[in-house]
Design an enzyme around this catalytic site. Structure first.
Site, PDB file in Angstrom:
ATOM      1  N   ASP A 193     -22.038  10.382  -6.894  1.00 39.77           N
ATOM      2  CA  ASP A 193     -23.036  10.467  -5.820  1.00 39.77           C
ATOM      3  C   ASP A 193     -22.937  11.771  -5.035  1.00 39.77           C
ATOM      4  OD1 ASP A 193     -24.381   7.567  -5.593  1.00 39.77           O
ATOM      5  OD2 ASP A 193     -22.266   7.336  -6.133  1.00 39.77           O
ATOM      6  N   HIS A 233     -31.198   7.755  -8.425  1.00 43.00           N
ATOM      7  CA  HIS A 233     -31.969   8.858  -7.848  1.00 43.00           C
ATOM      8  C   HIS A 233     -32.440   9.834  -8.916  1.00 43.00           C
ATOM      9  CE1 HIS A 233     -31.560   8.529  -3.360  1.00 43.00           C
ATOM     10  NE2 HIS A 233     -30.692   7.612  -3.744  1.00 43.00           N
TER      11      HIS A 233
END
EC number: 3.1.-.-
Length: 711
Positions: free
Chosen positions: A21, A130
């Site tokens: 992340d 994402h």
């Protein structure tokens, strides 16, 4: 790195730097925080280079946006080329069939084995939610890095019906790792696939007990709903260590799952993407050492991450200081909040590490619960006091209160107070599709959907918001309308409004109970939207193209002519005549608009325009008046595309028979599909805690039998 640990890094020890992340490009347009993600990524790559790791392992969400900006891609490529290319030899080898591990790439092999590249630091990564594959070709930003030879993208699921996770088999000396990966998939869909036993983790046929089984996953770990997460118990018990991405709170020290008897490490994010308590934890990456079946995780704190401090203030807990009836209570609350923020700024100054690359302005969040009759003050005026001292002056203060649920029979009652407070207390993210579902759960009967389904609408809204699929909602409505019309025609229902409404209601309830069919509907609708977008022209039509189109069009009246004309048929709305043409002569040409020959067949554009505006009642009128409905139903679309994130499409991939032949072509890369049995104490990995980040440690010291007790 200490001398004792260096002496243990022999030819049999894997050294892996683990991070997840990174969210490159987060708030890149912000003048203060725009470079935070790039600075953190640079530090991670530098740590990998300085520690001479064998490879860098990323757990998803390398990019913050599904379509990262040109600047973000450029900086990422610069940093990867700077740190990952060089002459340092790679000391491990890949034993598995790489055409299976990387078969969806045009270059199905690890980048360091490419004769045209000189890689000194391999990077292995799965995709996150994402930066997941989308679009007509189901591509993601990681595919760009993979084609450039800088990242090895693995763990991509190519089917929505069954997932076979084939490991990347690595060997260094006598140590062997089976590296499993699974990129982000919508949690509800993956949950259902685990329940239906549609997820299979393949294992090497030979010497199963000699492999260290490492799994990288990017899903919800904490429970956000009945099926909106993946329980650890779903994972196979033969695993030794699970690297869990997507969760941003840093819990990198491996914790043991007492039921499945494997360890889970949650590295967390390297940049704070929300002002929640989980993001306030100190950020780390992990230096993972693996030798045989033993492992050790060393926490390495990131020193270039922007400081973040968060506190809660409940005004009702200070009855001696704040009285709601006091006319000056608002000014007193503001003064008290200023003191709280000043105290957090002082703490940030004391804890600053002195690293010149660390941002000097910290993130500050003070959450104020003003339940009990208090009123919030002007946060804009408050923020002006800290413009030069904090990185987020506009949202330092966050007011919230708990609303009481009122029971009214004649009104829509949605507990927005509960919705607002939950993300604050748990650090979760409010999603648009959840609001859609919540609204229709509590809405009155007269405003409920009668033809469309809540699930389909939620998925279409998610595609529209997250993936910028502008035609998603329109195509979903058209698709479900067409399907309902076909159902009514097959039932031969009389054209009476009451009977039609009743049949539509029954048909809708039937579809809601069949989740697989509804998922297929949504995938088909989004596939239509993407196919339509991929086939849309990028340039405006010329006058000659427009005339050629008009010669092919034949419509019965002027209304159909106007409906069928393309919106971008002429540049800047100019008529077909020359720029200097007189207005009195425009439209009088024999080849003017709407004057096409009546004996020519109707075009596809006219058919689409007519069918688009057809109602359900129109569908039951005599067939001679609606010839276009059949044409719309007969229109076919490509079904060769899949979107792993949105549960909407399917991808055609290498046939299973070909994959099976590849898997069995070499004894070193063959896998077993048999169900895994509980392993003995000797075959599981041993983990040794590292209590102090700064102390020397021996990652391969022997542990007592109580450290890894078995059943």
């Amino acid at each position: 790195m200490s001398s004792s640990s260096s002496s243990l890094d022999d030819e049999d020890t894997f050294k892996i730097l683990v991070a997840t992340d990174i969210h490159l490009g987060f708030m890149e347009k912000d003048a203060v925080r725009g470079n935070d993600s790039f600075v953190a990524f640079d530090e991670i790559l530098r740590l990998a280079q300085d520690n001479e790791v064998d490879f860098l392992l990323l757990g998803g969400d390398l990019f913050h946006d599904n379509k990262p900006s040109r600047r973000t891609l450029h900086i990422c490529l610069e940093q990867l080329r700077k740190y990952c290319m060089g002459d340092r030899p790679i000391e491990f080898e890949v034993l598995s069939d790489q055409s299976v591990n990387f078969g969806y790439s045009k270059f199905p092999w690890v980048n360091y084995q490419d004769n045209n590249l000189n890689i000194s630091l391999p990077v292995f990564s799965v995709h996150g939610n994402h930066d997941d594959p989308t679009g007509a070709d189901a591509l993601c930003a990681l595919d760009i890095l993979s084609s450039a030879g800088l990242v090895n993208h693995f763990g991509r699921a190519t089917s929505v019906e069954k997932i076979d996770i084939s490991p990347v088999l690595l060997q260094k000396g006598h140590s062997k790792i089976a590296l499993y990966g699974l990129g982000s998939i919508p949690d509800e869909r993956l949950y259902r696939m685990f329940v239906n036993k549609q997820v299979m983790m393949l294992r090497p046929r030979e010497d199963e007990s000699s492999w260290f089984n490492l799994f990288v996953i990017h899903q919800n770990r904490s429970k956000h709903g009945p099926t909106n997460y993946i329980p650890e118990q779903f994972l196979d018990e033969f695993l030794d260590l699970v690297i869990w991405g997507h969760e941003h709170e840093c819990k990198i020290a491996p914790t043991r799952n007492e039921q499945q008897l494997f360890y889970v490490s949650q590295p967390g994010s390297s940049v704070a993407t929300s002002l929640s308590p989980g993001e306030a934890e100190k950020k780390h990456v992990g230096l993972l050492r693996i030798k045989g079946k033993k492992m050790n995780m060393q926490k390495i704190p990131l020193q270039t991450v922007r400081q973040f401090f968060i506190e809660d203030l409940v005004l009702s807990d200070y009855p001696d200081i704040f009285n709601p009836d006091n006319p000056r209570v608002t000014q007193e609350i503001e003064t008290f909040c200023i003191e709280k923020v000043e105290a957090m700024l002082d703490t940030a100054e004391r804890e600053r590490l002195g690293n010149p690359r660390q941002p000097d302005k910290p993130l500050i969040r003070l959450r104020v619960d003003y339940t009990g009759g208090f009123e919030p003050f002007n946060t804009l005026r408050f923020s002006q006091k800290f413009v030069d001292r904090t990185a987020n002056p506009k949202d330092i203060i966050h007011f919230f209160r708990h609303k009481e649920q009122k029971d009214k029979k004649d009104s829509i009652t949605i507990n927005f107070g509960k919705i607002d407070s939950k993300p604050l207390l748990e650090g979760t993210t409010l999603r648009v599709e959840d609001l859609v579902k919540e609204y229709f759960k509590t809405a009155e009967k007269n405003v409920q959907l009668s033809l469309l389904t809540e699930r389909g609408m939620g998925e279409a809204v998610q595609e529209f918001v997250d993936k910028e699929e502008k035609d998603a909602l329109e195509e979903l409505v058209k698709f479900q309308l067409e399907k309902t019309q076909r159902f009514l025609k097959e039932r031969h229902i009389d054209a009476e409004e009451e009977k039609i409404d009743e049949e539509v209601r029954k048909f809708r309830e039937t579809r809601k109970t069949n989740t697989n069919e509804e998922d297929e509907e949504v995938r088909e609708a989004i596939q239509r939207a993407r196919t339509h977008r991929s086939q849309a022209p990028d340039v405006e039509m010329s006058d000659e193209d427009d005339d050629a189109l008009l010669r092919k069009v034949s419509l019965s009246d002027d209304e159909d002519v106007r409906a069928s004309m393309p919106a971008r048929g002429r540049g800047r709305g100019r008529a077909r005549g020359g720029r200097g043409q007189s207005t009195t002569t425009r439209g009088t040409s024999r080849r003017g608009r709407g004057s096409a020959s009546a004996d020519q067949p109707s075009s596809g554009r006219a058919t689409k325009a007519t069918g688009k505006n057809m109602s359900i009642l129109d569908a039951f009128k005599p067939s001679s008046r609606q010839p276009t409905a059949r044409n719309v139903a007969k229109k076919t679309y490509s079904e060769d595309i899949e979107d792993d994130d949105s549960d909407l499409e399917e991808v055609s991939f290498t046939p299973s028979s070909v994959i099976e032949s590849r898997r069995t072509s070499s004894t070193s890369t063959s896998y077993s599909r048999k169900s895994t049995q509980p392993q003995s104490q000797a075959t599981k990995a041993h983990f040794f805690d590292d209590d102090d980040d700064e102390e020397d440690f021996d990652p391969f010291k022997k542990s007592g039998p109580s450290r890894r007790g078995r059943r």
